[in-house]
Design a protein around this motif. Structure first.
Motif: not given
Length: 331
Positions: A297-317
């Motif tokens: 779904e997403v390349c590693d460089s984007v997933f690990e970038s400063k633009s990624s808020i993936v784990f903020d999102q996961a926390e909010n679950l």
């Protein structure tokens, strides 16, 4: 008129009004702040919750466990490894048994019809932790993450969802944004568009709320100006025809060129997890070898970038789950 969700079941966000949805979003934020500040009140002490777990979801289970514990409630997990198996008992019998012992039931599984049957036969609130059709808790977490990651109002935001447009993540996001005036673009191969009646339904609600929803195939047009690019797993437990799905969805992976195409330097990446974004783990290595792709779904460089808020999102679950529990169960 005050919002009162006590005793209500929530299987999809379609069942909530825009005022009820805004109430829940504020409750998520309030509960998150209360825990962070050490000021959380236990409103569910003595409550017992049954988690009917028919699919493997670390995120849904962990969110419920922590949310219930924080609020003083107990959780019993019922899955194949605990002796529960749907084949052994009709779900309507299970519902009528569980509501004698528990104050609420959360269902995490594939069949949305099974969740609906639990609602039909149980006399306690039934909450949808995830089905193939809907994931309302994740959509609440997504919206709170957007609020906390932008200075814009929700009804000023542009959100692009890339990937499987018929997935529970895309459908739930469409229902949520259609009630709040958000501009949502579902960017997906035509073979994975949501069904026409659903699209007509959410576009009609979006028009009433001052937003809009578009379903399109062109990635560049879909992401232009986006404040958030959202994606979700291409595969779930039990999925088949992997090669076909990869072939159709590969052009919709979020890579650096997709983020650049937004023409918005503040665009954030969101992903509901789990994500195969590199070859570093065994699963990623097998996928790369079998399908010839470096990511899903997403390349590693984007997933690990400063633009990624993936784990903020996961926390909010977790606070999103807690908000649904408190709203439906607290006295």
């Amino acid at each position: 008129m005050p919002v009162d969700l006590r005793g209500r079941s929530v299987l999809t966000l379609d069942e909530l009004s825009s005022d009820e949805l805004r109430f829940l979003l504020q409750l998520v934020a309030d509960l998150k702040d209360a825990k962070r500040n050490g000021a959380e009140a236990r409103r569910l002490s003595g409550k017992n919750i049954a988690l009917v777990l028919e699919r493997d979801s670390v995120h849904a289970r962990a969110a419920l466990d922590v949310a219930a514990h924080d609020q003083g409630a107990n959780v019993t997990v019922l899955g194949p490894w605990s002796g529960y198996g749907r084949r052994r008992e009709p779900i309507k019998d299970l519902a009528r048994f569980l509501d004698r012992l528990y104050d609420a039931i959360e269902y995490v599984g594939h069949s949305h019809e099974a969740a609906e049957e639990l609602v039909e036969w149980a006399c306690v609130p039934v909450l949808n932790g995830m089905t193939d059709q809907s994931n309302p808790t994740q959509a609440l977490a997504d919206l709170v993450t957007m609020q906390q990651s932008s200075d814009k109002r929700l009804d000023d935001m542009i959100v692009a969802f890339l990937g499987d447009g018929s997935s529970n993540a895309a459908r739930s996001l469409a229902l949520a944004t259609s009630k709040l005036g958000i501009d949502l673009r579902i960017v997906s191969p035509r073979t994975y568009w949501p069904e026409a009646p659903f699209v007509e339904h959410v576009t009609s609600m979006a028009k009433d709320s001052g937003g809009q929803i578009m379903v399109l195939e062109h990635v560049g047009a879909g992401v232009l100006g986006a404040d958030f690019i959202c994606t979700a797993p291409w595969f779930g437990e039990g999925d088949v025809r992997w090669a076909e799905r990869v072939r159709h969805l590969a052009p919709f992976a979020v890579r650096e060129n997709v983020m650049e195409a937004t023409d918005n330097p503040h665009t954030k990446l969101m992903h509901s997890l789990p994500a195969w974004h590199c070859r570093e783990d065994a699963g990623g290595a097998r996928i790369a070898k079998r399908f010839g792709v470096e990511c899903m779904e997403v390349c590693d460089s984007v997933f690990e970038s400063k633009s990624s808020i993936v784990f903020d999102q996961a926390e909010n679950l977790m606070p999103a789950t807690k908000a649904l529990l408190v709203a439906t169960l607290a006295d």
